[in-house]
Design a protein around this motif. Structure first.
Motif, PDB file in Angstrom:
ATOM      1  N   UNK A 135      37.238  10.285  43.758  1.00  0.00           N
ATOM      2  CA  UNK A 135      38.372  10.071  42.858  1.00  0.00           C
ATOM      3  C   UNK A 135      38.105  10.744  41.518  1.00  0.00           C
ATOM      4  N   UNK A 136      39.089  10.670  40.660  1.00  0.00           N
ATOM      5  CA  UNK A 136      38.948  11.169  39.295  1.00  0.00           C
ATOM      6  C   UNK A 136      38.355  10.140  38.359  1.00  0.00           C
ATOM      7  N   UNK A 137      37.873   9.034  38.902  1.00  0.00           N
ATOM      8  CA  UNK A 137      37.213   7.959  38.150  1.00  0.00           C
ATOM      9  C   UNK A 137      38.114   7.357  37.082  1.00  0.00           C
ATOM     10  N   UNK A 138      39.413   7.417  37.313  1.00  0.00           N
ATOM     11  CA  UNK A 138      40.362   6.847  36.360  1.00  0.00           C
ATOM     12  C   UNK A 138      40.890   5.510  36.849  1.00  0.00           C
ATOM     13  N   UNK A 139      42.023   5.140  36.331  1.00  0.00           N
ATOM     14  CA  UNK A 139      42.627   3.861  36.693  1.00  0.00           C
ATOM     15  C   UNK A 139      43.775   4.081  37.673  1.00  0.00           C
ATOM     16  N   UNK A 140      44.462   3.023  37.998  1.00  0.00           N
ATOM     17  CA  UNK A 140      45.648   3.123  38.837  1.00  0.00           C
ATOM     18  C   UNK A 140      45.358   3.070  40.321  1.00  0.00           C
ATOM     19  N   UNK A 141      46.216   3.744  41.080  1.00  0.00           N
ATOM     20  CA  UNK A 141      46.137   3.665  42.534  1.00  0.00           C
ATOM     21  C   UNK A 141      44.822   4.194  43.114  1.00  0.00           C
ATOM     22  N   UNK A 142      44.297   5.328  42.643  1.00  0.00           N
ATOM     23  CA  UNK A 142      43.002   5.766  43.189  1.00  0.00           C
ATOM     24  C   UNK A 142      41.885   4.747  42.945  1.00  0.00           C
ATOM     25  N   UNK A 143      41.917   4.100  41.801  1.00  0.00           N
ATOM     26  CA  UNK A 143      40.915   3.068  41.495  1.00  0.00           C
ATOM     27  C   UNK A 143      41.043   1.900  42.476  1.00  0.00           C
ATOM     28  N   UNK A 144      42.279   1.502  42.775  1.00  0.00           N
ATOM     29  CA  UNK A 144      42.491   0.390  43.713  1.00  0.00           C
ATOM     30  C   UNK A 144      41.988   0.761  45.110  1.00  0.00           C
ATOM     31  N   UNK A 145      42.261   1.979  45.555  1.00  0.00           N
ATOM     32  CA  UNK A 145      41.769   2.436  46.856  1.00  0.00           C
ATOM     33  C   UNK A 145      40.243   2.419  46.866  1.00  0.00           C
ATOM     34  N   UNK A 149      37.971   3.707  29.919  1.00  0.00           N
ATOM     35  CA  UNK A 149      38.263   2.748  30.989  1.00  0.00           C
ATOM     36  C   UNK A 149      37.384   1.512  30.839  1.00  0.00           C
ATOM     37  N   UNK A 150      37.663   0.665  29.848  1.00  0.00           N
ATOM     38  CA  UNK A 150      36.774  -0.486  29.572  1.00  0.00           C
ATOM     39  C   UNK A 150      36.695  -1.519  30.699  1.00  0.00           C
ATOM     40  N   UNK A 151      37.670  -1.537  31.603  1.00  0.00           N
ATOM     41  CA  UNK A 151      37.649  -2.551  32.669  1.00  0.00           C
ATOM     42  C   UNK A 151      36.910  -2.093  33.916  1.00  0.00           C
ATOM     43  N   UNK A 152      36.478  -0.827  33.954  1.00  0.00           N
ATOM     44  CA  UNK A 152      35.761  -0.333  35.148  1.00  0.00           C
ATOM     45  C   UNK A 152      34.311  -0.800  35.130  1.00  0.00           C
ATOM     46  N   UNK A 153      33.825  -1.098  36.304  1.00  0.00           N
ATOM     47  CA  UNK A 153      32.410  -1.456  36.462  1.00  0.00           C
ATOM     48  C   UNK A 153      31.638  -0.201  36.801  1.00  0.00           C
TER      49      UNK A 153
END
Length: 80
Positions: free
Chosen positions: A38-48, A75-79
């Motif tokens: 992924x592009x290491x961003x948020x949204x749908x790719x993050x959910x997948x 992206x402060x909410x990413x682990x």
């Protein structure tokens, strides 16, 4: 052979049906232990990626940030 699957798309995930489909895709990719890119961003790719990771897939995220600190600010909410 391990397949590498790229998942790119919208940072918006406010449509419940689309979000459901993203989670199903993540579950399927996890079932087959694919490497999810992924592009290491948020949204749908993050959910997948999250759903796939929870089922054993490896995740490769290529962030638009210039450093780990910069990514955490974007992206402060990413682990990580």
């Amino acid at each position: 052979m391990t397949f590498k699957i790229g998942v790119f798309g919208s940072a918006e995930n406010n449509n419940p049906n689309t979000l459901k489909q993203a989670l199903i895709l993540g579950e399927i990719l996890g079932k087959y232990k694919c490497i999810v890119i992924t592009g290491a961003g948020s949204g749908l790719p993050y959910e997948v990626a999250t759903a796939a990771s929870q089922r054993g897939s490896k995740i490769w995220g290529f962030s638009p940030a210039t450093s780990r600190t910069h990514h955490q600010k974007l992206y402060p909410t990413h682990n990580l």
